[in-house]
Write a protein that holds these residues in place. Structure first.
Motif, PDB file in Angstrom:
ATOM      1  N   ILE A   1       2.182 -20.640 -48.369  1.00 52.50           N
ATOM      2  CA  ILE A   1       2.212 -21.981 -48.981  1.00 52.50           C
ATOM      3  C   ILE A   1       2.768 -23.001 -47.990  1.00 52.50           C
ATOM      4  O   ILE A   1       3.274 -24.049 -48.395  1.00 52.50           O
ATOM      5  CB  ILE A   1       3.028 -21.985 -50.281  1.00 52.50           C
ATOM      6  CG1 ILE A   1       4.486 -21.595 -50.013  1.00 52.50           C
ATOM      7  CG2 ILE A   1       2.395 -21.076 -51.326  1.00 52.50           C
ATOM      8  CD1 ILE A   1       5.437 -22.014 -51.113  1.00 52.50           C
TER       9      ILE A   1
ATOM     10  N   SER B   1       3.491 -27.098 -48.225  1.00 51.32           N
ATOM     11  CA  SER B   1       3.589 -27.579 -49.604  1.00 51.32           C
ATOM     12  C   SER B   1       5.004 -28.073 -49.903  1.00 51.32           C
ATOM     13  O   SER B   1       5.955 -27.791 -49.164  1.00 51.32           O
ATOM     14  CB  SER B   1       3.221 -26.464 -50.582  1.00 51.32           C
ATOM     15  OG  SER B   1       4.212 -25.443 -50.566  1.00 51.32           O
ATOM     16  N   LEU B   2       5.133 -28.792 -51.007  1.00 48.52           N
ATOM     17  CA  LEU B   2       6.455 -29.269 -51.401  1.00 48.52           C
ATOM     18  C   LEU B   2       7.379 -28.089 -51.723  1.00 48.52           C
ATOM     19  O   LEU B   2       8.566 -28.103 -51.378  1.00 48.52           O
ATOM     20  CB  LEU B   2       6.346 -30.207 -52.607  1.00 48.52           C
ATOM     21  CG  LEU B   2       7.655 -30.804 -53.118  1.00 48.52           C
ATOM     22  CD1 LEU B   2       8.368 -31.585 -52.021  1.00 48.52           C
ATOM     23  CD2 LEU B   2       7.402 -31.695 -54.331  1.00 48.52           C
ATOM     24  N   THR B   3       6.835 -27.061 -52.367  1.00 46.97           N
ATOM     25  CA  THR B   3       7.650 -25.885 -52.671  1.00 46.97           C
ATOM     26  C   THR B   3       8.149 -25.227 -51.394  1.00 46.97           C
ATOM     27  O   THR B   3       9.313 -24.813 -51.309  1.00 46.97           O
ATOM     28  CB  THR B   3       6.837 -24.872 -53.504  1.00 46.97           C
ATOM     29  OG1 THR B   3       6.466 -25.480 -54.742  1.00 46.97           O
ATOM     30  CG2 THR B   3       7.635 -23.611 -53.784  1.00 46.97           C
ATOM     31  N   TRP B   4       7.297 -25.122 -50.401  1.00 46.88           N
ATOM     32  CA  TRP B   4       7.683 -24.553 -49.103  1.00 46.88           C
ATOM     33  C   TRP B   4       8.842 -25.337 -48.501  1.00 46.88           C
ATOM     34  O   TRP B   4       9.803 -24.758 -47.992  1.00 46.88           O
ATOM     35  CB  TRP B   4       6.469 -24.568 -48.180  1.00 46.88           C
ATOM     36  CG  TRP B   4       6.699 -24.051 -46.799  1.00 46.88           C
ATOM     37  CD1 TRP B   4       6.803 -22.753 -46.401  1.00 46.88           C
ATOM     38  CD2 TRP B   4       6.829 -24.837 -45.596  1.00 46.88           C
ATOM     39  NE1 TRP B   4       6.989 -22.669 -45.042  1.00 46.88           N
ATOM     40  CE2 TRP B   4       7.003 -23.946 -44.524  1.00 46.88           C
ATOM     41  CE3 TRP B   4       6.792 -26.217 -45.346  1.00 46.88           C
ATOM     42  CZ2 TRP B   4       7.157 -24.379 -43.206  1.00 46.88           C
ATOM     43  CZ3 TRP B   4       6.946 -26.650 -44.034  1.00 46.88           C
ATOM     44  CH2 TRP B   4       7.126 -25.731 -42.992  1.00 46.88           C
TER      45      TRP B   4
ATOM     46  N   SER C   1       2.152 -25.223 -59.537  1.00 44.11           N
ATOM     47  CA  SER C   1       0.982 -25.852 -58.931  1.00 44.11           C
ATOM     48  C   SER C   1       0.747 -25.347 -57.511  1.00 44.11           C
ATOM     49  O   SER C   1      -0.392 -25.026 -57.124  1.00 44.11           O
ATOM     50  CB  SER C   1       1.148 -27.373 -58.927  1.00 44.11           C
ATOM     51  OG  SER C   1       0.068 -28.001 -58.275  1.00 44.11           O
ATOM     52  N   ASP C   2       1.817 -25.252 -56.724  1.00 45.84           N
ATOM     53  CA  ASP C   2       1.673 -24.819 -55.329  1.00 45.84           C
ATOM     54  C   ASP C   2       1.297 -23.349 -55.231  1.00 45.84           C
ATOM     55  O   ASP C   2       0.489 -22.958 -54.380  1.00 45.84           O
ATOM     56  CB  ASP C   2       2.974 -25.079 -54.568  1.00 45.84           C
ATOM     57  CG  ASP C   2       3.200 -26.559 -54.270  1.00 45.84           C
ATOM     58  OD1 ASP C   2       2.229 -27.331 -54.345  1.00 45.84           O
ATOM     59  OD2 ASP C   2       4.351 -26.939 -53.963  1.00 45.84           O
TER      60      ASP C   2
ATOM     61  N   ALA D   1      -2.342 -23.029 -56.295  1.00 48.21           N
ATOM     62  CA  ALA D   1      -3.211 -23.525 -55.228  1.00 48.21           C
ATOM     63  C   ALA D   1      -3.315 -22.507 -54.100  1.00 48.21           C
ATOM     64  O   ALA D   1      -4.402 -22.297 -53.539  1.00 48.21           O
ATOM     65  CB  ALA D   1      -2.677 -24.851 -54.694  1.00 48.21           C
ATOM     66  N   GLY D   2      -2.200 -21.873 -53.771  1.00 45.13           N
ATOM     67  CA  GLY D   2      -2.218 -20.853 -52.732  1.00 45.13           C
ATOM     68  C   GLY D   2      -3.076 -19.664 -53.109  1.00 45.13           C
ATOM     69  O   GLY D   2      -3.837 -19.129 -52.288  1.00 45.13           O
TER      70      GLY D   2
ATOM     71  N   VAL E   1       5.880 -28.082 -60.122  1.00 41.57           N
ATOM     72  CA  VAL E   1       5.517 -28.141 -58.703  1.00 41.57           C
ATOM     73  C   VAL E   1       5.336 -26.738 -58.144  1.00 41.57           C
ATOM     74  O   VAL E   1       4.360 -26.455 -57.432  1.00 41.57           O
ATOM     75  CB  VAL E   1       6.580 -28.922 -57.899  1.00 41.57           C
ATOM     76  CG1 VAL E   1       6.344 -28.763 -56.394  1.00 41.57           C
ATOM     77  CG2 VAL E   1       6.566 -30.395 -58.290  1.00 41.57           C
TER      78      VAL E   1
ATOM     79  N   TYR F   1       5.728 -16.870 -48.781  1.00 41.09           N
ATOM     80  CA  TYR F   1       6.352 -18.161 -48.485  1.00 41.09           C
ATOM     81  C   TYR F   1       5.823 -18.722 -47.171  1.00 41.09           C
ATOM     82  O   TYR F   1       5.519 -19.911 -47.078  1.00 41.09           O
ATOM     83  CB  TYR F   1       7.874 -17.979 -48.414  1.00 41.09           C
ATOM     84  CG  TYR F   1       8.613 -19.201 -47.926  1.00 41.09           C
ATOM     85  CD1 TYR F   1       8.803 -20.295 -48.758  1.00 41.09           C
ATOM     86  CD2 TYR F   1       9.118 -19.253 -46.624  1.00 41.09           C
ATOM     87  CE1 TYR F   1       9.474 -21.424 -48.303  1.00 41.09           C
ATOM     88  CE2 TYR F   1       9.786 -20.380 -46.170  1.00 41.09           C
ATOM     89  CZ  TYR F   1       9.964 -21.459 -47.003  1.00 41.09           C
ATOM     90  OH  TYR F   1      10.626 -22.573 -46.565  1.00 41.09           O
TER      91      TYR F   1
END
Length: 229
Positions: free
Chosen positions: A146, A149-152, A169-170, A173-174, A166, A119
């Motif tokens: 991450i 990011s939006l998730t973070w 995707s995050d 990407a990580g 989302v 995280y």
């Protein structure tokens, strides 16, 4: 209670409940029993607040009284409380998916590294690894977070509402960023319980060993004896 039940010590931040998430009952083929740890939230746990130890111990004892066969949590940073919680109850306790790093390391030929997607890579440190039972001096790991990011952002909210696409995707990407930076990574461990619904996508698209909190949950249920209360 005759059927084996997994106890999950949860943060006060409402857990992600999408299918595939650790705290979603439909994710598992066994029952789970959830208990919120008083005072435990993303900010305090990631900051390493030692005052949370007693609340984790108290929560684990309550879950044991309720008949669970094993206990975990929904945050990998809770590894810091592993020793105290395990000593406080008689059922198996593994608080963090970081405990799966040695397994990931053994799954590969020598010379390959374990990638850990977390995280927040600015907060994950050696003492978390040591508490989970291993050292980066013995196991070569690459850490990526991450952050930003939006998730973070959403996972730190009291009531996270990050949609599955989302999160996936995050996380993906990580992972791709981690592998681009260190191509010798041959296995992955997802530290955050919020990442579990992305694990199968990562396995399919990246083609590597991927362990996470759901992996840990399955192992704990398999190895734990049933209890009657």
């Amino acid at each position: 209670m005759n059927k084996k039940t997994l106890g999950i010590l949860e943060l006060e931040n409402r857990p992600i409940s999408h299918l595939g998430a650790l705290c979603a009952p439909e994710t598992h083929q066994f029952p789970i029993r959830r208990l919120t740890v008083e005072g435990a939230n993303v900010a305090r746990l990631i900051a390493g607040d030692p005052s949370l130890k007693d609340a984790y111990v108290s929560g684990a004892r309550e879950l044991e009284r309720e008949g669970v066969s094993a206990i975990t949590t929904n945050c990998g940073f809770s590894s810091l409380h592993q020793a105290e919680v395990a000593a406080a109850v008689s059922v198996p306790v593994v608080l963090s998916s970081l405990a799966l790093v040695p397994l990931a390391a053994k799954s590969m030929p020598s010379g390959r590294k374990v990638g850990v997607l977390t995280y927040d890579s600015t907060k994950l440190a050696e003492h978390h690894f040591n508490a989970a039972g291993w050292s980066s001096k013995e196991i070569d790991v690459v850490i990526r977070g991450i952050e930003g990011s939006l998730t973070w952002q959403r996972l730190a909210d009291a009531c996270p509402d990050a949609p599955p696409d989302v999160i996936i995707s995050d996380v993906l990407a990580g992972v791709k960023s981690l592998l681009k930076a260190e191509p010798t990574v041959g296995a992955l461990v997802l530290e955050c319980a919020g990442f579990t619904l992305a694990a199968e996508t990562v396995r399919r698209e990246i083609g590597l060993f991927v362990a996470d909190f759901v992996t840990l949950a399955k192992v704990l249920i398999e190895v734990s004896p049933p209890r009657e209360v």
